[in-house]
Scaffold this active site. Sequence first.
Site, PDB file in Angstrom:
ATOM      1  N   GLU A 130     -13.385  -1.161   7.022  1.00 38.49           N
ATOM      2  CA  GLU A 130     -14.187  -0.830   8.210  1.00 38.49           C
ATOM      3  C   GLU A 130     -15.516  -1.569   8.232  1.00 38.49           C
ATOM      4  OE1 GLU A 130     -12.932   3.574   9.818  1.00 38.49           O
ATOM      5  OE2 GLU A 130     -14.979   3.337   9.119  1.00 38.49           O
ATOM      6  N   HIS A 170       6.901  -2.968 -10.160  1.00 37.84           N
ATOM      7  CA  HIS A 170       8.341  -2.890  -9.895  1.00 37.84           C
ATOM      8  C   HIS A 170       8.633  -2.830  -8.401  1.00 37.84           C
ATOM      9  CE1 HIS A 170       9.266  -2.190 -14.215  1.00 37.84           C
ATOM     10  NE2 HIS A 170       7.987  -1.815 -14.179  1.00 37.84           N
ATOM     11  N   LYS A 204      -8.249   5.613  20.475  1.00 37.56           N
ATOM     12  CA  LYS A 204      -8.569   6.984  20.908  1.00 37.56           C
ATOM     13  C   LYS A 204      -8.420   7.125  22.419  1.00 37.56           C
ATOM     14  CE  LYS A 204     -11.751   8.011  17.140  1.00 37.56           C
ATOM     15  NZ  LYS A 204     -13.144   8.162  16.746  1.00 37.56           N
TER      16      LYS A 204
END
Length: 448
Positions: free
Chosen positions: A290, A311, A425
Amino acid sequence: MIIFITMIKVDLKGCSSFIKEVEYDAFVSRALEAWDVLDSEKGAGNDFLGWKTLPVDVDDKLIAEMEAVRDDWKARGVELVIVIGIGGSYLGARCAVEALSHAFLRPEGAPQVVFAGNNLSEEYIAELMDLAAVRNTACVVISKSGTTTEPAVAFRIFKEMLEQRYGKKEASERIVAITDAARGALKTLSTQEGYRTFVVPDNVGGRFSVLTPVGLLPIALAGFDIRAMLSGAAEERKALLERSESNAAIQYAAMRNLLHENYGKAVEILVTYNPKFSWLAEWWKQLYGESEGKDGKGIFPASVTNTADLHSMGQFIQEGSRIMFETVINIENAGRSVVIGSDAQNLDGLNFLAGQHVEHCNAMARLGVKVAHIDGGVPQMEVALERIDERNLGAIFYFFEFACGISAYVLGVNPFNQPGVEAYKKNMFALLRKPGYEAETQKLLKRI
Ligand code: PA5
């Protein structure tokens, strides 16, 4: 001049075969200039620098208030604390609780601390309600803006649950809100319902807030020593306030920007060899993602927990696109001791390890991977701390925050805003038919 020894140490040897020293020196100079900008508080986002002095600003009175909540809930027999928040309003606390808690046993003498409001999964909330229904429960709701949808939805649900179970008055004593001093829906609600509240300082952004009550209260409630955490952060701060090329934050910021800018490394992988630190990586990813990912710039922060991820992701890191470098967290002392035994039959062929600590195998895996990845074209930095405890966690939180400020200034972005977080949003509200978003809803419906 007093030289403070940093608690967090950076080792750049695993990068030396990839770069030229003269280039590194140039980036150190740029990092020192960025240190000046951070120090003089004249750079972009300078109204969000409150985090810099938190280790010395959090006073005894505030700590005592948080400890009073802990003691009050203990007296009420609280077994489960639900911490509601998202992003910077939960990742620091979650990181500390996961790092400091026993991996399998429920804590003795302290409540279990769990997290909600960081997703919109109905199943997650329903299953947490199942747990809360059979535990003596309390709740901490954290939102700086006081308006974020995910925590607000979760809080509405758990508030109702607590009120039905304990009655409105007792429920209000089992809820603590951490929010803005004056603004936002959560502040209004808290005043009306008479909740105890703590303040997220105006000048501290979410991802830099772990050393405010946002992080400290849940950590204290989980039974951990927040005074030790603050003192570790304060000690690290003293060291990082030394303007020097051997400053660990300068070294880290210089090298990661050099690898990015001159060698096209677009991804930084934070590597840990202890699953207790998987959530440190989540906290770090938000901090760097951010803070730096804007204006078309930034190093993408990724993480692996080894040896498990050797792995799964190991193949790519060894031989895939050469776009990454690694920053390995090296914990110098293991918290526990487990020795591998000898077996008379030795059918598994492991007697060559008899008498060795499991952590010795972990260290050899780490060193083996280091050489293999360097041979495979992946530069490697190391960030070392002494052990996992409150003091060292406080130090590493502060180290990464300080280095992030410097690094983002070297990159040329404002570390302290996050304009891109708003984009989804608006669409979500429109699709949820929030009043006022009608025109947007129609446009979106044509596109999905
Ligand atoms: O770092 C940030 O600013 C964000 O991650 C916020 O912490 C997150 O969006 C939650 O915001 P709020 O605390 O206002 O609910």
